[in-house]
Motif scaffolding. Structure first.
Motif: not given
Length: 416
Positions: A303-304, A306-311, A399, A402-403, A411
């Motif tokens: 998850l982290a 793809y969070l970085a990818c989205g940003v 994002l 990820v949510a 999670r």
């Protein structure tokens, strides 16, 4: 006696495992060659047509070949010798990619040739990749799988650092067709390397499968892999989440190349340098992923990532500057690699060996199903609206994925 991959003996360290060493080396070289085509094929299309939509069409055709081959790739991998299957796939790709420079140099530019070559090559690429992934547990011990995948990915990343930069230089000096020829040669080297190694036989397989030999066995075999994915909560979650990820990301390389060439006015050498520098992110991810997974578990690491990818993707759409595009590409490569190593290692660890080909193929087939459509949608949107809006939309969508993942078993840190 110690065995290189036995789970009942002390395993040979990876650095002393001859078969893994050769496998690692030839796949790194093959990846170096593939990175030439990653740059050269879009440049051939862009030079000939000037159209980002045509670049997306090529990518979409490759994605369609990937999805189509998923129908039988896993069954092949679980039913035949995995090493011989990889050898035949490399030989086929050697001939396909060699056809491009032969035709270009003897009969002139024929862009139409790229479509069948890329489509058919994608079929053999998918079969090879499934076999390659399934072969790792046949070369190393179970407890070495994550480390082996990380070493492979680190070397792949290094290849994609050197490859795109070298491909950009070759394309600038000798033309993109020469870069495709280099890729063809590396498949031949990979064949030689694969001939020098041996794999432990897969346990189980058709001999233990009561449906083997029946007319519907292939379809039932494929269904076995998909059912295993669905009945394993963590694998089910990543399969479902990877589907929109692939839809959104399959055309991103084309968009980044178009962004740098068209909007920022840079040349082929800069394109190669950009993709090569971005691969530093892959190397870093490959080095740190085993430690991250041990510390936080598979789910949070995925998850982290793809969070970085989205940003990163959203930032590339918001800020019009080459440096921002470079950083975004590095972060995206980092996230994709961390997520890929984590998911592959988990899948290889929890899946019985005789099912691994079918489970891997089923996983890739499901989440690649909408990838070709996504590539066409994204590149068409860029052609009509420019790069900024579509990139922002893709970043925000990551994002949202990820949510959604926070509502699944991913999670939990226990998902290792």
């Amino acid at each position: 006696m110690t065995l290189s991959g036995s789970d009942t003996h002390t395993p040979v360290p990876l650095r002393h495992n001859r078969d893994f060493g050769i496998f690692w080396a030839v796949q790194a070289l093959s990846t170096l060659g593939s990175s030439f085509s990653l740059v050269a094929i879009p440049l051939l299309v862009l030079h000939a047509t000037g159209s980002v939509a045509q670049m997306g069409l090529i990518t979409g055709i490759a994605g369609a070949g990937t999805v189509a081959s998923g129908l039988f790739a896993g069954v092949l991998v679980d039913r035949v010798d995995r090493r011989l299957l990889m050898i035949w796939c490399d030989l086929a790709r050697l001939l396909l990619y060699a056809a491009v420079p032969v035709v270009w140099w003897t009969a002139g530019e024929h862009v139409w040739l790229l479509y069948p070559v890329i489509g058919v090559a994608a079929v053999f690429q998918m079969v090879f990749d499934v076999a390659c992934s399934a072969a790792v547990p046949n070369i190393v011990a179970r407890e070495q799988i994550t480390a082996a995948n990380s070493r492979l990915q680190a070397t792949y990343g290094a290849g994609f650092v050197l490859g795109p930069m070298a491909a950009g230089l070759v394309a600038a000096l000798a033309g993109p067709v020469t870069a495709v020829a280099v890729d063809a040669v590396t498949f031949g080297v990979s064949v030689v390397g694969l001939l020098l190694i041996r794999l432990r036989p897969a346990t189980g397989g058709p001999a233990m499968d009561p449906i083997a030999g029946r007319p519907t066995a292939v379809w039932r075999d494929l269904a076995v892999g998909v059912r295993f994915l669905w009945r394993t909560p963590v694998l089910r979650a990543i399969t479902l989440l990877y589907t929109p990820v692939t839809f959104l990301s399959l055309g991103l390389v084309d968009v980044f190349i178009y962004y740098v060439r068209h909007d920022l006015g840079q040349g082929d050498r800069v394109v190669g340098g950009l993709l090569g520098a971005a691969s530093v992110g892959s190397i870093v991810a490959a080095v740190i992923t085993p430690a991250v997974r041990r510390r936080v578990g598979f789910g949070p690491a995925w998850l982290a990532a793809y969070l970085a990818c989205g940003v990163a993707i959203a930032a590339a759409g918001l800020v019009y500057h080459l440096v921002v595009v470079l950083v975004a590409a590095v972060v995206f490569a980092f996230g994709e690699t961390m997520a890929g190593i984590s998911s592959a290692s988990l899948r290889q660890t929890v899946t019985p060996d005789h099912l691994l080909g079918r489970v891997t193929a089923g996983f890739w087939m499901v989440h690649h199903a909408f990838g070709p459509v996504g590539a066409l949608v994204l590149t068409s949107a860029v052609a009509h609206a420019g790069v900024h809006g579509p990139l922002i939309a893709v970043g925000v969508s990551f994002l949202a994925i990820v949510a959604a993942g926070l509502l699944t078993p991913l999670r939990a840190a226990a998902s290792r």
